[in-house]
Design a protein around this motif. Structure first.
Motif, PDB file in Angstrom:
ATOM      1  N   VAL A 145       0.858  -1.180   0.000  1.00 45.33           N
ATOM      2  CA  VAL A 145       0.000   0.000   0.000  1.00 45.33           C
ATOM      3  C   VAL A 145       0.894   1.229   0.000  1.00 45.33           C
ATOM      4  O   VAL A 145       1.593   1.504   0.973  1.00 45.33           O
ATOM      5  CB  VAL A 145      -0.924   0.017   1.236  1.00 45.33           C
ATOM      6  CG1 VAL A 145      -1.799   1.265   1.227  1.00 45.33           C
ATOM      7  CG2 VAL A 145      -1.767  -1.244   1.288  1.00 45.33           C
ATOM      8  N   ASP A 146       0.874   1.950  -1.096  1.00 47.32           N
ATOM      9  CA  ASP A 146       1.747   3.100  -1.312  1.00 47.32           C
ATOM     10  C   ASP A 146       0.897   4.357  -1.149  1.00 47.32           C
ATOM     11  O   ASP A 146       0.131   4.700  -2.029  1.00 47.32           O
ATOM     12  CB  ASP A 146       2.343   2.903  -2.707  1.00 47.32           C
ATOM     13  CG  ASP A 146       2.556   4.123  -3.539  1.00 47.32           C
ATOM     14  OD1 ASP A 146       2.679   5.218  -2.992  1.00 47.32           O
ATOM     15  OD2 ASP A 146       2.617   3.971  -4.765  1.00 47.32           O
ATOM     16  N   ALA A 147       0.969   4.996   0.045  1.00 47.00           N
ATOM     17  CA  ALA A 147       0.041   6.103   0.319  1.00 47.00           C
ATOM     18  C   ALA A 147       0.545   7.038   1.410  1.00 47.00           C
ATOM     19  O   ALA A 147       1.268   6.623   2.305  1.00 47.00           O
ATOM     20  CB  ALA A 147      -1.319   5.535   0.741  1.00 47.00           C
ATOM     21  N   ILE A 148       0.094   8.280   1.325  1.00 49.91           N
ATOM     22  CA  ILE A 148       0.295   9.237   2.410  1.00 49.91           C
ATOM     23  C   ILE A 148      -0.748   8.975   3.485  1.00 49.91           C
ATOM     24  O   ILE A 148      -1.794   8.374   3.222  1.00 49.91           O
ATOM     25  CB  ILE A 148       0.163  10.696   1.913  1.00 49.91           C
ATOM     26  CG1 ILE A 148      -1.210  10.913   1.256  1.00 49.91           C
ATOM     27  CG2 ILE A 148       1.303  11.086   0.994  1.00 49.91           C
ATOM     28  CD1 ILE A 148      -1.546  12.347   0.976  1.00 49.91           C
ATOM     29  N   GLY A 149      -0.483   9.408   4.688  1.00 48.87           N
ATOM     30  CA  GLY A 149      -1.487   9.462   5.739  1.00 48.87           C
ATOM     31  C   GLY A 149      -2.074   8.145   6.207  1.00 48.87           C
ATOM     32  O   GLY A 149      -3.178   8.127   6.735  1.00 48.87           O
ATOM     33  N   VAL A 150      -1.356   7.036   6.054  1.00 51.05           N
ATOM     34  CA  VAL A 150      -1.933   5.752   6.461  1.00 51.05           C
ATOM     35  C   VAL A 150      -1.480   5.291   7.846  1.00 51.05           C
ATOM     36  O   VAL A 150      -2.118   4.406   8.417  1.00 51.05           O
ATOM     37  CB  VAL A 150      -1.683   4.632   5.414  1.00 51.05           C
ATOM     38  CG1 VAL A 150      -2.465   4.917   4.148  1.00 51.05           C
ATOM     39  CG2 VAL A 150      -0.210   4.434   5.138  1.00 51.05           C
ATOM     40  N   LEU A 151      -0.423   5.865   8.386  1.00 50.64           N
ATOM     41  CA  LEU A 151      -0.047   5.523   9.755  1.00 50.64           C
ATOM     42  C   LEU A 151      -0.863   6.411  10.680  1.00 50.64           C
ATOM     43  O   LEU A 151      -0.375   7.357  11.289  1.00 50.64           O
ATOM     44  CB  LEU A 151       1.463   5.672   9.976  1.00 50.64           C
ATOM     45  CG  LEU A 151       2.328   4.693   9.185  1.00 50.64           C
ATOM     46  CD1 LEU A 151       3.788   4.840   9.556  1.00 50.64           C
ATOM     47  CD2 LEU A 151       1.857   3.271   9.366  1.00 50.64           C
ATOM     48  N   HIS A 152      -2.123   6.072  10.749  1.00 59.13           N
ATOM     49  CA  HIS A 152      -3.165   6.856  11.412  1.00 59.13           C
ATOM     50  C   HIS A 152      -4.014   5.892  12.237  1.00 59.13           C
ATOM     51  O   HIS A 152      -4.174   4.731  11.855  1.00 59.13           O
ATOM     52  CB  HIS A 152      -4.005   7.532  10.317  1.00 59.13           C
ATOM     53  CG  HIS A 152      -5.056   8.441  10.828  1.00 59.13           C
ATOM     54  ND1 HIS A 152      -6.281   7.978  11.278  1.00 59.13           N
ATOM     55  CD2 HIS A 152      -5.095   9.791  10.952  1.00 59.13           C
ATOM     56  CE1 HIS A 152      -7.025   8.994  11.644  1.00 59.13           C
ATOM     57  NE2 HIS A 152      -6.332  10.112  11.472  1.00 59.13           N
ATOM     58  N   PRO A 153      -4.574   6.331  13.359  1.00 56.03           N
ATOM     59  CA  PRO A 153      -5.398   5.437  14.181  1.00 56.03           C
ATOM     60  C   PRO A 153      -6.530   4.739  13.419  1.00 56.03           C
ATOM     61  O   PRO A 153      -6.904   3.621  13.765  1.00 56.03           O
ATOM     62  CB  PRO A 153      -5.950   6.369  15.260  1.00 56.03           C
ATOM     63  CG  PRO A 153      -4.922   7.452  15.375  1.00 56.03           C
ATOM     64  CD  PRO A 153      -4.399   7.650  13.981  1.00 56.03           C
ATOM     65  N   ASP A 154      -7.061   5.361  12.364  1.00 53.81           N
ATOM     66  CA  ASP A 154      -8.133   4.730  11.586  1.00 53.81           C
ATOM     67  C   ASP A 154      -7.702   3.417  10.931  1.00 53.81           C
ATOM     68  O   ASP A 154      -8.546   2.594  10.595  1.00 53.81           O
ATOM     69  CB  ASP A 154      -8.630   5.664  10.475  1.00 53.81           C
ATOM     70  CG  ASP A 154      -9.395   6.859  10.997  1.00 53.81           C
ATOM     71  OD1 ASP A 154      -9.732   6.887  12.209  1.00 53.81           O
ATOM     72  OD2 ASP A 154      -9.648   7.784  10.199  1.00 53.81           O
ATOM     73  N   LEU A 155      -6.392   3.243  10.735  1.00 55.26           N
ATOM     74  CA  LEU A 155      -5.886   2.030  10.080  1.00 55.26           C
ATOM     75  C   LEU A 155      -5.021   1.193  11.023  1.00 55.26           C
ATOM     76  O   LEU A 155      -4.269   0.328  10.581  1.00 55.26           O
ATOM     77  CB  LEU A 155      -5.114   2.386   8.808  1.00 55.26           C
ATOM     78  CG  LEU A 155      -5.958   2.997   7.692  1.00 55.26           C
ATOM     79  CD1 LEU A 155      -5.093   3.384   6.500  1.00 55.26           C
ATOM     80  CD2 LEU A 155      -7.074   2.066   7.264  1.00 55.26           C
ATOM     81  N   GLU A 156      -5.145   1.453  12.302  1.00 54.14           N
ATOM     82  CA  GLU A 156      -4.395   0.694  13.308  1.00 54.14           C
ATOM     83  C   GLU A 156      -4.680  -0.803  13.138  1.00 54.14           C
ATOM     84  O   GLU A 156      -5.814  -1.216  12.977  1.00 54.14           O
ATOM     85  CB  GLU A 156      -4.802   1.152  14.710  1.00 54.14           C
ATOM     86  CG  GLU A 156      -3.859   0.722  15.790  1.00 54.14           C
ATOM     87  CD  GLU A 156      -2.528   1.458  15.743  1.00 54.14           C
ATOM     88  OE1 GLU A 156      -1.509   0.812  16.007  1.00 54.14           O
ATOM     89  OE2 GLU A 156      -2.517   2.666  15.439  1.00 54.14           O
ATOM     90  N   GLY A 157      -3.642  -1.593  13.136  1.00 51.99           N
ATOM     91  CA  GLY A 157      -3.776  -3.044  13.033  1.00 51.99           C
ATOM     92  C   GLY A 157      -3.933  -3.572  11.624  1.00 51.99           C
ATOM     93  O   GLY A 157      -4.084  -4.781  11.436  1.00 51.99           O
ATOM     94  N   CYS A 158      -3.894  -2.712  10.626  1.00 49.31           N
ATOM     95  CA  CYS A 158      -4.094  -3.158   9.235  1.00 49.31           C
ATOM     96  C   CYS A 158      -2.803  -3.603   8.551  1.00 49.31           C
ATOM     97  O   CYS A 158      -2.862  -4.249   7.511  1.00 49.31           O
ATOM     98  CB  CYS A 158      -4.716  -2.038   8.405  1.00 49.31           C
ATOM     99  SG  CYS A 158      -6.451  -1.743   8.766  1.00 49.31           S
ATOM    100  N   PHE A 159      -1.650  -3.237   9.102  1.00 47.15           N
ATOM    101  CA  PHE A 159      -0.380  -3.479   8.410  1.00 47.15           C
ATOM    102  C   PHE A 159       0.514  -4.434   9.194  1.00 47.15           C
ATOM    103  O   PHE A 159       0.638  -4.322  10.402  1.00 47.15           O
ATOM    104  CB  PHE A 159       0.346  -2.155   8.175  1.00 47.15           C
ATOM    105  CG  PHE A 159      -0.482  -1.151   7.428  1.00 47.15           C
ATOM    106  CD1 PHE A 159      -0.817  -1.363   6.102  1.00 47.15           C
ATOM    107  CD2 PHE A 159      -0.947  -0.004   8.047  1.00 47.15           C
ATOM    108  CE1 PHE A 159      -1.599  -0.451   5.409  1.00 47.15           C
ATOM    109  CE2 PHE A 159      -1.733   0.914   7.370  1.00 47.15           C
ATOM    110  CZ  PHE A 159      -2.053   0.695   6.046  1.00 47.15           C
ATOM    111  N   ASP A 160       1.143  -5.328   8.455  1.00 52.19           N
ATOM    112  CA  ASP A 160       2.105  -6.252   9.058  1.00 52.19           C
ATOM    113  C   ASP A 160       3.499  -5.641   9.116  1.00 52.19           C
ATOM    114  O   ASP A 160       4.314  -6.028   9.951  1.00 52.19           O
ATOM    115  CB  ASP A 160       2.166  -7.543   8.237  1.00 52.19           C
ATOM    116  CG  ASP A 160       0.820  -8.224   8.179  1.00 52.19           C
ATOM    117  OD1 ASP A 160       0.360  -8.702   9.237  1.00 52.19           O
ATOM    118  OD2 ASP A 160       0.214  -8.268   7.093  1.00 52.19           O
TER     119      ASP A 160
END
Length: 191
Positions: free
Chosen positions: A116-131
């Motif tokens: 996932v190549d994106a700005i603004g993804v290390l955000h609480p809304d996506l917590e737990g989505c990334f390995d």
């Protein structure tokens, strides 16, 4: 500082523990996220890239917000990240920038690694989505200059947006959510 081979090794090590991996490649606008992601797709077998630009709301992404309000994180999570992780087929509607609305349904190719190549993804809304999370470690001013130059080469006049919206949004997001320090790996282009 991680080198390219370190990122590939980290992905391969995680494959031993999971059938499907979701890797966030993030950083400031213009830092080189897409370049890194494309190189990883070439180097990591059975991987696919998700463009963050497909999940930007053009109106909201063209205005000031401290939390990168224009990134449609909820849509990304429900349409792509959760189905991918559970092994379900993934289809989503990328934003059609020319038409100014969501485009036709696109099917994400089957893969075991989603980049996932994106700005603004290390955000609480996506917590737990990334390995695994990778921060493309380029300074804010350098990244903004690179993004501006790229846009000019591609025939886009985004000078005002870079100066008044995108670079300030990146600055505010970094101050509020500290993505560089939260990332698993830091990568500088050229390493």
């Amino acid at each position: 500082m991680a080198e390219f081979a370190d990122i590939v090794d980290a992905i391969e090590q995680l494959r031993a523990t999971s059938l499907r991996l979701v890797v966030a490649i993030t950083g400031f606008g213009g830092a080189g996220k897409s370049t890194l992601s494309r190189a990883l797709v070439d180097a990591v077998p059975d991987s696919v890239r998700l463009r963050g630009d497909d999940f930007l709301d053009p109106e909201r992404s063209h205005r000031r917000s401290s939390g990168w309000d224009g990134v449609e994180r909820a849509r990304m999570r429900t349409e792509v990240l959760e189905p991918f992780r559970s092994g379900d087929p993934v289809s989503f509607r990328p934003y059609d920038w020319d038409a100014g609305r969501l485009g036709p349904i696109t099917v994400l190719p089957q893969a075991s690694v989603l980049l996932v190549d994106a700005i603004g993804v290390l955000h609480p809304d996506l917590e737990g989505c990334f390995d695994l999370t990778v921060w493309v470690d380029v300074g804010l001013e350098t990244a903004g200059r690179q993004g501006l130059e790229r846009d000019r080469r591609n025939g886009h006049d985004h000078d005002r947006l870079w100066a008044e919206v995108w670079t300030p949004n990146d600055r505010d997001f970094a101050a509020e959510f500290n993505p560089r320090e939260r990332a698993d790996l830091l990568f500088t282009a050229g390493c």
